[in-house]
Design a protein around this motif. Structure first.
Motif, PDB file in Angstrom:
ATOM      1  N   PRO A 108       0.827  -1.208   0.000  1.00 29.49           N
ATOM      2  CA  PRO A 108       0.000   0.000   0.000  1.00 29.49           C
ATOM      3  C   PRO A 108       0.856   1.251   0.000  1.00 29.49           C
ATOM      4  O   PRO A 108       1.960   1.268   0.555  1.00 29.49           O
ATOM      5  N   PRO A 109       0.387   2.325  -0.624  1.00 32.54           N
ATOM      6  CA  PRO A 109       1.092   3.599  -0.543  1.00 32.54           C
ATOM      7  C   PRO A 109       1.016   4.126   0.887  1.00 32.54           C
ATOM      8  O   PRO A 109       0.093   3.787   1.630  1.00 32.54           O
ATOM      9  N   VAL A 110       1.984   4.919   1.262  1.00 32.63           N
ATOM     10  CA  VAL A 110       1.978   5.503   2.602  1.00 32.63           C
ATOM     11  C   VAL A 110       2.316   6.983   2.504  1.00 32.63           C
ATOM     12  O   VAL A 110       2.973   7.423   1.552  1.00 32.63           O
ATOM     13  N   MET A 111       1.839   7.725   3.479  1.00 30.38           N
ATOM     14  CA  MET A 111       2.195   9.129   3.601  1.00 30.38           C
ATOM     15  C   MET A 111       3.204   9.272   4.738  1.00 30.38           C
ATOM     16  O   MET A 111       2.964   8.831   5.856  1.00 30.38           O
ATOM     17  N   ILE A 112       4.349   9.848   4.426  1.00 34.41           N
ATOM     18  CA  ILE A 112       5.331  10.201   5.443  1.00 34.41           C
ATOM     19  C   ILE A 112       5.456  11.718   5.413  1.00 34.41           C
ATOM     20  O   ILE A 112       6.047  12.282   4.482  1.00 34.41           O
ATOM     21  N   GLY A 113       4.843  12.342   6.397  1.00 30.90           N
ATOM     22  CA  GLY A 113       4.705  13.793   6.324  1.00 30.90           C
ATOM     23  C   GLY A 113       3.811  14.137   5.155  1.00 30.90           C
ATOM     24  O   GLY A 113       2.695  13.623   5.033  1.00 30.90           O
ATOM     25  N   ALA A 114       4.295  14.981   4.271  1.00 29.93           N
ATOM     26  CA  ALA A 114       3.539  15.362   3.078  1.00 29.93           C
ATOM     27  C   ALA A 114       4.011  14.618   1.840  1.00 29.93           C
ATOM     28  O   ALA A 114       3.621  14.958   0.722  1.00 29.93           O
ATOM     29  N   THR A 115       4.857  13.591   2.026  1.00 32.93           N
ATOM     30  CA  THR A 115       5.406  12.840   0.899  1.00 32.93           C
ATOM     31  C   THR A 115       4.615  11.556   0.670  1.00 32.93           C
ATOM     32  O   THR A 115       4.446  10.753   1.589  1.00 32.93           O
TER      33      THR A 115
ATOM     34  N   ALA B 278      -6.332   2.546   0.572  1.00 27.00           N
ATOM     35  CA  ALA B 278      -5.478   1.607  -0.157  1.00 27.00           C
ATOM     36  C   ALA B 278      -5.500   0.212   0.439  1.00 27.00           C
ATOM     37  O   ALA B 278      -5.561  -0.788  -0.287  1.00 27.00           O
ATOM     38  N   GLU B 279      -5.451   0.110   1.758  1.00 22.90           N
ATOM     39  CA  GLU B 279      -5.447  -1.212   2.394  1.00 22.90           C
ATOM     40  C   GLU B 279      -6.714  -1.988   2.051  1.00 22.90           C
ATOM     41  O   GLU B 279      -6.670  -3.182   1.748  1.00 22.90           O
ATOM     42  N   GLU B 280      -7.855  -1.304   2.107  1.00 26.71           N
ATOM     43  CA  GLU B 280      -9.121  -1.967   1.789  1.00 26.71           C
ATOM     44  C   GLU B 280      -9.161  -2.385   0.330  1.00 26.71           C
ATOM     45  O   GLU B 280      -9.656  -3.472  -0.015  1.00 26.71           O
ATOM     46  N   LEU B 281      -8.637  -1.536  -0.558  1.00 31.00           N
ATOM     47  CA  LEU B 281      -8.616  -1.871  -1.984  1.00 31.00           C
ATOM     48  C   LEU B 281      -7.710  -3.064  -2.250  1.00 31.00           C
ATOM     49  O   LEU B 281      -8.038  -3.937  -3.073  1.00 31.00           O
ATOM     50  N   ILE B 282      -6.589  -3.138  -1.562  1.00 31.65           N
ATOM     51  CA  ILE B 282      -5.685  -4.273  -1.724  1.00 31.65           C
ATOM     52  C   ILE B 282      -6.368  -5.559  -1.264  1.00 31.65           C
ATOM     53  O   ILE B 282      -6.265  -6.610  -1.908  1.00 31.65           O
ATOM     54  N   SER B 283      -7.087  -5.477  -0.154  1.00 32.50           N
ATOM     55  CA  SER B 283      -7.817  -6.650   0.340  1.00 32.50           C
ATOM     56  C   SER B 283      -8.869  -7.095  -0.668  1.00 32.50           C
ATOM     57  O   SER B 283      -9.004  -8.293  -0.954  1.00 32.50           O
ATOM     58  N   LEU B 284      -9.625  -6.137  -1.219  1.00 32.39           N
ATOM     59  CA  LEU B 284     -10.629  -6.480  -2.223  1.00 32.39           C
ATOM     60  C   LEU B 284      -9.982  -7.070  -3.468  1.00 32.39           C
ATOM     61  O   LEU B 284     -10.489  -8.041  -4.038  1.00 32.39           O
ATOM     62  N   SER B 285      -8.871  -6.488  -3.889  1.00 35.91           N
ATOM     63  CA  SER B 285      -8.177  -7.000  -5.075  1.00 35.91           C
ATOM     64  C   SER B 285      -7.734  -8.434  -4.867  1.00 35.91           C
ATOM     65  O   SER B 285      -7.819  -9.267  -5.776  1.00 35.91           O
ATOM     66  N   ALA B 286      -7.238  -8.738  -3.665  1.00 36.47           N
ATOM     67  CA  ALA B 286      -6.789 -10.099  -3.371  1.00 36.47           C
ATOM     68  C   ALA B 286      -7.951 -11.085  -3.409  1.00 36.47           C
ATOM     69  O   ALA B 286      -7.827 -12.198  -3.936  1.00 36.47           O
ATOM     70  N   ARG B 287      -9.094 -10.683  -2.862  1.00 30.95           N
ATOM     71  CA  ARG B 287     -10.262 -11.557  -2.878  1.00 30.95           C
ATOM     72  C   ARG B 287     -10.768 -11.763  -4.303  1.00 30.95           C
ATOM     73  O   ARG B 287     -11.186 -12.875  -4.678  1.00 30.95           O
ATOM     74  N   ILE B 288     -10.741 -10.703  -5.098  1.00 33.31           N
ATOM     75  CA  ILE B 288     -11.153 -10.810  -6.502  1.00 33.31           C
ATOM     76  C   ILE B 288     -10.237 -11.761  -7.248  1.00 33.31           C
ATOM     77  O   ILE B 288     -10.682 -12.649  -7.993  1.00 33.31           O
TER      78      ILE B 288
END
Length: 556
Positions: free
Chosen positions: A274-281, A319-329
């Protein structure tokens, strides 16, 4: 790349970002290698809520491609394929005319070392990757250890063919490798800064190359990009993930940090991160081997020349939820693919699972379409799976075909004299299915009705029967004493009896003697040979074995 692909590809992408309308852009400054018409500067409206418009800059993010031109295997609709990625990018020309394709991690080779026997094939494969990279508009990538597999001179040549810059500002003595490039994209200058740590397992770097601190190199690179007028800063890091994440923490001016591995070995596929935010990056790492491409849309809003800060308008938080859905699909897709041809599975079960699949797809599309209201400049993130349904760009597909034909013609001659080693004294050799048929006519009839009987033809139709990446799973006894080679396999083409039952010469001489042949091969034996990831996902040997059994061959 031609516009005839636009309709089908744009329809596929409509599920991804349905709230983006196709913009009637006045034009766009061409990015390196892109087939994009020039256009004027982007407008700088006052701060408003998210407007429906084309992004100021779209980033297509690739991570650890590692020579993966296309997926290999017999699973339907596998992930990957640079011709499909090219079709996706071309199909979105109108909705995102201002775009950059960037990457991090090894691009050109599957492994850091090239075996002498594979030098020509692997060199041409890297060339095909470079030419395809030019077609998709690759602007720059942070190279990994693999990219030096054939030396610095070859890497410099591939850069020229790709029309892309290899960026690693922390490296000294890396021939042809730059530290920073600035691209004018839709009137906004984007600074690309790369860092890399291409050392091998022994700790050795490519000849003449030394690596310095990555964080300090990125900081200096941003200052260099500022002097050239850059306002958007994208880092490309081919580093261990932990070290790369420290860059985002130490260099807050970065808007996007693209991650890739410093080295890659083998063709195994990684899962999604999943993508992550570190500060504003925003920190982004796409799955390796072109399974998916990360799409980052940057919207610049508001006037002035001050520092830009992009708020998350959709993508990271979910993103985490989308990754979980993608895996189930994907799990359901693999299951349904595995059931194909299996008459033991009821039609109701198939229909029920297909209904479940459509529900999950609809749930994923709804989540992707959800908008987050923000003011000022913002970004949207999505991860797009690279699949056959995206279509195949004919220019890139043509390049791949030319590569396969070139390799086929070369290997046919280069390995013409390669014959299998003879078996040790007293050991069996392979005799071929015609010899087996002398006593096993009923079994032969069953075999002729299976996909195994057509395995070699699938290579021939695609000019791959002499390809070292392909042939071993499409012939019998490959590389084994008394078996076959890339060119000497006339009687052992296809996946024949002896691939599962073992070499049969001694059994043919004395059919009544026990222990000379494997009577009941364990189902998982084929998994260790060919039917394993990434070639096949979710392979169920017990279920698949039913497809090769019949009267007289394991079934009464």
């Amino acid at each position: 790349m031609k516009r005839s692909l636009l309709g089908g590809v744009r329809r596929g992408y409509a599920l991804l970002i349905p709230f983006l309308a196709i913009a009637a852009a006045a034009g766009v400054a061409a990015c390196q290698g892109c087939k994009v018409p020039e256009t004027g500067a982007v407008s700088a409206d006052a701060d408003t809520e998210v407007a429906v418009s084309a992004p100021t800059v779209r980033l297509y993010v690739l991570s650890t491609v590692a020579g993966a031109l296309e997926p290999c295997g017999c699973t339907k609709d596998q992930l990957g394929g640079i011709d499909h990625l090219a079709a996706l990018i071309e199909g979105q020309r109108d909705e995102a005319p201002n775009r950059l394709v960037v990457g991090a991690g090894p691009l050109l080779f599957t492994d850091p070392e090239v075996k002498p026997e594979r030098s020509s094939q692997d060199a041409w494969k890297a060339e095909a990757m470079a030419l395809a990279a030019k077609e998709i508009g690759l602007a720059a990538w942070a190279p990994g250890e693999n990219d030096w597999a054939l030396g610095a001179d070859k890497l410099a040549g591939y850069q020229e063919q790709a029309g892309a810059a290899a960026l690693a500002r922390n490296l000294e003595g890396a021939k042809g490798v730059k530290g920073v490039v600035v691209r004018d994209v839709g009137g906004v200058k984007v600074g690309l800064v790369g860092v890399s740590d291409p050392k091998g397992r022994t700790g050795a770097y490519p000849e003449g190359v030394k690596a310095g601190p990555a964080i300090e190199a990125v900081k200096a690179g941003i200052e260099e990009a500022k002097k050239q007028g850059a306002r958007v800063f994208v880092g490309l890091a081919a580093l261990p993930r932990g070290e790369a994440l420290r860059i985002a923490d130490g260099v807050p001016e970065l808007h996007v940090l693209v991650l890739g591995k410093p080295s890659e070995r083998g063709d195994g596929n990684d899962g999604q991160k999943p993508p992550v935010m570190i500060g504003a990056t925003l920190v982004v790492e796409a799955p390796n081997h072109l399974q998916s491409v990360a799409v980052v849309d940057l919207f610049v809003r508001g006037g002035g020349d001050g520092p830009l800060v992009f708020a998350d308008a959709g993508g990271v938080a979910k993103a985490e939820e989308l990754i979980s859905l993608s895996a189930r699909i994907r799990e359901l897709e693999i299951r349904l693919n595995g059931w194909e041809g299996d008459k033991r599975v009821s039609a109701k079960d198939v229909a029920d699972r297909k209904a479940d699949l459509e529900k999950l797809r609809a749930e994923k599309a709804k989540l992707e379409a959800a908008e987050t209201k923000v003011t000022g400049s913002f970004f949207r993130y999505n991860l797009v799976e690279v699949r056959e349904k995206l279509g195949a760009d004919k220019d890139v597909a043509g390049q791949l075909l030319a590569y396969y034909k070139r390799v086929n013609a070369h290997n046919k001659e280069a390995f013409a004299d390669r014959v299998p080693e003879p078996p040790a004294k007293g050991q069996a050799s392979y005799i071929g299915i015609d010899a087996c048929t002398n006593c096993h006519d009923e079994e032969r009839k069953v075999f002729d009705g299976t996909a195994h009987a057509r395995a070699y033809a699938t290579l021939q139709q695609d000019f791959k029967e002499y390809n070292l990446d392909c042939v071993s799973c499409h012939v019998t006894g490959y590389g084994k004493p008394g078996g076959s080679t890339v060119t000497h396999n006339a009687s052992l083409q296809n996946v024949q009896c002896e691939e599962c039952h073992g070499p049969g010469s001694l059994h043919a001489q004395d059919p009544e003697k026990k222990g000379l042949i494997v009577l009941s091969p364990p189902p998982d034996s084929c998994v260790s040979q060919c039917h394993h990831p990434p070639h096949v996902e979710g392979f169920e040997p017990m279920a698949k074995m039913q497809l090769i059994l019949g009267p007289g061959h394991g079934r009464d």
